[in-house]
Design a protein around this motif. Structure first.
Motif, short mmCIF file in Angstrom:
data_model
loop_
_atom_site.label_atom_id
_atom_site.label_comp_id
_atom_site.label_asym_id
_atom_site.label_seq_id
_atom_site.Cartn_x
_atom_site.Cartn_y
_atom_site.Cartn_z
N ILE A 31 0.86 -1.17 0.00
CA ILE A 31 0.00 0.00 0.00
C ILE A 31 0.90 1.22 0.00
N SER A 32 0.80 2.02 -1.02
CA SER A 32 1.69 3.16 -1.16
C SER A 32 1.10 4.46 -0.62
N ALA A 33 -0.21 4.51 -0.48
CA ALA A 33 -0.87 5.67 0.08
C ALA A 33 -2.19 5.22 0.69
N MET A 34 -2.60 5.88 1.75
CA MET A 34 -3.83 5.49 2.42
C MET A 34 -4.35 6.66 3.22
N GLY A 35 -5.66 6.87 3.17
CA GLY A 35 -6.20 7.99 3.90
C GLY A 35 -7.70 8.04 3.91
N TRP A 36 -8.20 9.19 4.32
CA TRP A 36 -9.62 9.39 4.53
C TRP A 36 -10.15 10.56 3.73
N TYR A 37 -11.32 10.35 3.16
CA TYR A 37 -12.07 11.38 2.46
C TYR A 37 -13.47 11.42 3.07
N ARG A 38 -14.17 12.50 2.82
CA ARG A 38 -15.54 12.59 3.30
C ARG A 38 -16.41 13.30 2.28
N GLN A 39 -17.68 13.01 2.36
CA GLN A 39 -18.64 13.63 1.47
C GLN A 39 -19.91 13.95 2.25
N ARG A 45 -16.85 15.09 -2.72
CA ARG A 45 -15.97 14.36 -1.83
C ARG A 45 -14.66 15.13 -1.68
N GLU A 46 -14.17 15.23 -0.45
CA GLU A 46 -12.97 15.99 -0.18
C GLU A 46 -11.99 15.20 0.67
N LEU A 47 -10.74 15.52 0.50
CA LEU A 47 -9.70 14.92 1.32
C LEU A 47 -9.82 15.40 2.76
N VAL A 48 -9.72 14.47 3.69
CA VAL A 48 -9.67 14.80 5.11
C VAL A 48 -8.24 14.69 5.62
N ALA A 49 -7.66 13.53 5.46
CA ALA A 49 -6.29 13.28 5.88
C ALA A 49 -5.78 12.04 5.17
N ARG A 50 -4.50 12.01 4.91
CA ARG A 50 -3.93 10.85 4.26
C ARG A 50 -2.44 10.74 4.50
N PHE A 51 -1.95 9.52 4.37
CA PHE A 51 -0.53 9.28 4.24
C PHE A 51 -0.21 9.23 2.76
N ASP A 61 -7.36 21.81 5.74
CA ASP A 61 -7.22 22.93 6.67
C ASP A 61 -8.31 22.92 7.74
N SER A 62 -9.48 22.48 7.38
CA SER A 62 -10.61 22.51 8.29
C SER A 62 -10.48 21.53 9.46
N VAL A 63 -9.58 20.56 9.35
CA VAL A 63 -9.45 19.56 10.41
C VAL A 63 -8.10 19.60 11.11
N LYS A 64 -7.19 20.43 10.65
CA LYS A 64 -5.88 20.52 11.29
C LYS A 64 -6.01 20.91 12.75
N TYR A 79 -6.15 4.74 10.80
CA TYR A 79 -7.10 5.27 11.77
C TYR A 79 -7.25 6.77 11.58
N LEU A 80 -8.38 7.26 11.99
CA LEU A 80 -8.59 8.70 12.02
C LEU A 80 -9.19 9.05 13.38
N GLN A 81 -8.38 9.69 14.20
CA GLN A 81 -8.85 10.18 15.49
C GLN A 81 -9.43 11.56 15.29
N MET A 82 -10.70 11.72 15.61
CA MET A 82 -11.40 12.97 15.39
C MET A 82 -11.82 13.54 16.74
N ASN A 83 -11.27 14.69 17.07
CA ASN A 83 -11.58 15.37 18.32
C ASN A 83 -12.24 16.71 18.02
N SER A 84 -12.88 17.25 19.04
CA SER A 84 -13.53 18.56 18.92
C SER A 84 -14.43 18.62 17.69
N LEU A 85 -15.24 17.62 17.55
CA LEU A 85 -16.08 17.51 16.35
C LEU A 85 -17.09 18.64 16.27
N LYS A 86 -17.32 19.06 15.05
CA LYS A 86 -18.25 20.14 14.75
C LYS A 86 -19.36 19.62 13.85
#
Length: 120
Positions: A31-39, A45-51, A61-64, A79-86
């Motif tokens: 696996i050369s890349a792996m991450g999370w998107y959301r819609q 659909r937008e990138l949230v975070a990825r390796f 920027d919205s989740v940094k 994994y995606l640890q999500m804190n201070s959710l809005k």
């Protein structure tokens, strides 16, 4: 056959936390890349975070400062640890990975998505 399975989505209150997991399984060579998107409804659909393929991380920027991506390479899991959710974090979250199979196939794979709803 390669499969990505997400878990961890839930209904949470603003300010709460969730941890999403995505496990890749099947005839995986690498696996050369792996991450999370959301819609979100009505949005693209937008990138949230990825390796990236070189091991660096990218965050929207919205989740940094609130979200953290991590991985367990031995388990082909991200994994995606999500804190201070809005409320604006409400979306279907999809796992994505660029995978090379045991047969030399290369391609972009997507999970089925897991719903995250942030609401009072």
């Amino acid at each position: 056959q390669v499969q990505l399975v997400e878990s961890g989505g839930d209904l949470v209150q603003p300010g709460g936390s969730l941890r999403l997991s995505c496990a890749a399984s099947g005839s995986i060579f690498s696996i050369s890349a792996m991450g999370w998107y959301r819609q979100a409804p009505g949005k693209q659909r937008e990138l949230v975070a990825r390796f990236t393929s070189v091991g660096s991380t990218n965050y929207a920027d919205s989740v940094k400062g609130r979200f953290t991506i991590s991985r367990d390479n031995a388990k082909n899991t991200v994994y995606l640890q999500m804190n201070s959710l809005k409320p604006e974090d409400t979306a279907v979250y999809y796992c994505n990975a660029y995978i090379r199979t045991d047969w030399g196939q290369r391609g972009d794979y997507w999970g089925q998505g897991t719903q995250v709803t942030v609401s009072s």
